[in-house]
Design an enzyme around this catalytic site. Structure first.
Site, PDB file in Angstrom:
ATOM      1  N   ASP A 278      -0.958  -7.318   1.638  1.00 52.80           N
ATOM      2  CA  ASP A 278      -0.317  -6.000   1.567  1.00 52.80           C
ATOM      3  C   ASP A 278       1.187  -6.123   1.784  1.00 52.80           C
ATOM      4  O   ASP A 278       1.730  -5.777   2.832  1.00 52.80           O
ATOM      5  CB  ASP A 278      -0.943  -5.095   2.640  1.00 52.80           C
ATOM      6  CG  ASP A 278      -0.343  -3.690   2.634  1.00 52.80           C
ATOM      7  OD1 ASP A 278      -0.502  -2.995   3.671  1.00 52.80           O
ATOM      8  OD2 ASP A 278       0.273  -3.294   1.624  1.00 52.80           O
TER       9      ASP A 278
ATOM     10  N   HIS B  84       0.823  -1.233   0.000  1.00 52.32           N
ATOM     11  CA  HIS B  84       0.000   0.000   0.000  1.00 52.32           C
ATOM     12  C   HIS B  84       0.841   1.261   0.000  1.00 52.32           C
ATOM     13  O   HIS B  84       0.296   2.374  -0.107  1.00 52.32           O
ATOM     14  CB  HIS B  84      -0.996   0.003   1.175  1.00 52.32           C
ATOM     15  CG  HIS B  84      -0.424   0.465   2.474  1.00 52.32           C
ATOM     16  ND1 HIS B  84      -0.125  -0.395   3.505  1.00 52.32           N
ATOM     17  CD2 HIS B  84      -0.111   1.702   2.923  1.00 52.32           C
ATOM     18  CE1 HIS B  84       0.348   0.302   4.529  1.00 52.32           C
ATOM     19  NE2 HIS B  84       0.378   1.573   4.198  1.00 52.32           N
TER      20      HIS B  84
ATOM     21  N   SER C 133       4.317   2.051   8.167  1.00 55.31           N
ATOM     22  CA  SER C 133       3.898   1.096   7.123  1.00 55.31           C
ATOM     23  C   SER C 133       5.089   0.443   6.449  1.00 55.31           C
ATOM     24  O   SER C 133       6.044   1.106   6.064  1.00 55.31           O
ATOM     25  CB  SER C 133       3.087   1.827   6.049  1.00 55.31           C
ATOM     26  OG  SER C 133       1.873   2.302   6.566  1.00 55.31           O
TER      27      SER C 133
HETATM   28  C1  JGN Z   1      -9.401   0.481   7.693  1.00 52.94           C
HETATM   29  O1  JGN Z   1      -9.260   1.837   8.003  1.00 52.94           O
HETATM   30  C2  JGN Z   1      -8.031   2.186   8.636  1.00 52.94           C
HETATM   31  C3  JGN Z   1      -6.862   1.657   7.875  1.00 52.94           C
HETATM   32  C4  JGN Z   1      -5.546   2.266   8.152  1.00 52.94           C
HETATM   33  N1  JGN Z   1      -5.482   3.429   9.008  1.00 52.94           N
HETATM   34  C5  JGN Z   1      -4.295   4.251   8.638  1.00 52.94           C
HETATM   35  C6  JGN Z   1      -3.007   3.472   8.877  1.00 52.94           C
HETATM   36  C7  JGN Z   1      -2.272   2.904   7.821  1.00 52.94           C
HETATM   37  C8  JGN Z   1      -2.761   3.034   6.394  1.00 52.94           C
HETATM   38  C9  JGN Z   1      -1.082   2.191   8.073  1.00 52.94           C
HETATM   39  C10 JGN Z   1      -0.606   2.022   9.367  1.00 52.94           C
HETATM   40  C11 JGN Z   1       0.664   1.259   9.622  1.00 52.94           C
HETATM   41  C12 JGN Z   1      -1.332   2.581  10.429  1.00 52.94           C
HETATM   42  N2  JGN Z   1      -1.097   2.546  11.768  1.00 52.94           N
HETATM   43  C13 JGN Z   1      -2.094   3.227  12.378  1.00 52.94           C
HETATM   44  C14 JGN Z   1      -3.000   3.696  11.463  1.00 52.94           C
HETATM   45  C15 JGN Z   1      -2.511   3.294  10.207  1.00 52.94           C
HETATM   46  C16 JGN Z   1      -6.684   4.285   9.110  1.00 52.94           C
HETATM   47  C17 JGN Z   1      -6.820   4.748  10.555  1.00 52.94           C
HETATM   48  O2  JGN Z   1      -5.838   5.615  10.900  1.00 52.94           O
HETATM   49  C18 JGN Z   1      -8.020   3.663   8.779  1.00 52.94           C
END
Ligand code: JGN
Length: 306
Positions: free
Chosen positions: A106, A53, A235
């Protein structure tokens, strides 16, 4: 076969990067939109493992830079030859079910244009089910099986692991901090996964297994202990198991329920802890669940998959 994996400097005076020499930063430049940042882990001389992602289908290799090694001069900057996302990754797959983001599979491999010069600042982490991991686990090769790796690294229970995050230090400058989290591979796994429904895009999910598939490991929450949480910027980083003084990557940080860093980075001196809600959980791609793809993509890397 590749030189020893999952080795790091252990003395307290060592530089953060020497303590975590696999840690990579991935920078994606987007015309007119600035930069996106992700983390990754060096897993061989040419490859960094990260989250799919971090990239969009329009991102070209030329827009991506990978940095490995110290924050200062010794830091090596690499151009990217190619990005290989897992073929089953499809963020929009459940769009018509009003689920805007779907993180299954992912995971991605970033191939560098040149080999990384291995040093105390740049050294690969072990992948499970490779000869290097068998050696790191001090087990006999080739007798030890991939199943035995999984039983050793991810036994039933709340498995202690860690991820590496950037932290802010009173002396300024970005530093690296290991954050211990517990993989709920026990009766706590269901409660961990249920909290996925509290994520903003999953409020109308009825059966959580629609979005938390078999590919995920779940950490976070306050039971059995308070776990720190990931931020968006984490991420793609590795979820690591330490066995004596060797390190094996078992997961790739994929997504979390709450982005706790919207406020600020955690402080390096760990006594200042930002308290997250009990439903703040994090989900990581379980490397044991994507081995056929890794094995096929890394066949020429000398990693000797079992
Ligand atoms: C399904 O909906 C959620 C998915 C991902 N979240 C963002 C996000 C990503 C993309 C990647 C990592 C490592 C994250 N660590 C904490 C939040 C966060 C948001 C909420 O913040 C909404």
């Amino acid at each position: 076969t590749l030189s020893m994996c999952g080795l790091a400097k252990e003395h307290p005076g060592a530089d953060d990067q020497e303590k975590n020499p696999w840690q990579a930063v991935i920078i994606i430049r987007r015309e007119g939109k600035g930069f996106e940042y992700c983390k990754g882990a060096l897993i061989s001389e040419y490859y960094v493992l990260t989250a799919a992602h971090c990239f969009t289908i329009d991102d070209k290799a030329e827009q991506i830079t990978v940095k490995i090694g110290r924050q200062s001069s010794e830091r090596q900057s690499f151009d990217v030859a190619a990005v290989h996302s897992h073929p089953l990754y499809q963020l929009q797959k459940l769009k018509d079910r009003k689920i805007d983001e779907f993180y299954d599979y992912d995971i991605a491999l970033v191939k560098l244009t040149v080999k990384v010069k291995l040093s105390v600042f740049a050294r690969p982490i072990c992948l499970p089910c490779t000869a290097g991991a068998t050696r790191a686990l001090r087990k006999p090769h080739p007798q030890t099986t991939c199943k035995e790796h999984e039983e050793m690294l991810l036994p039933a229970g709340n498995v202690a692991s860690f991820f590496v995050t950037d932290c802010s230090h009173s002396s300024g400058g970005n530093r690296l901090l290991r954050q211990t989290v517990h993989i709920k591979n026990s009766e706590l796994k269901m409660a961990c996964e249920e909290d996925a429904k509290k994520a903003k895009h999953y409020v109308n999910v009825t059966d959580v297994s629609e979005v938390v598939t078999d590919r995920f490991l779940c950490t976070g929450g306050i039971d059995p202990v308070v776990d720190p949480n990931t931020c968006k910027g984490d991420s793609g980083g590795p979820l690591i198991i330490q066995n004596r003084l060797r390190y094996v990557q078992v997961g790739v940080i994929s997504w979390g329920v709450v982005d706790v860093c919207q406020k600020r980075l955690p402080a390096c001196d760990k006594n200042i802890r930002v308290q997250s809600p009990s439903f703040a959980r994090d989900f990581h791609i379980n490397i044991f669940k994507v081995l056929p793809w890794l094995k096929q993509r890394l066949s020429d890397e000398g990693l000797d998959f079992l």
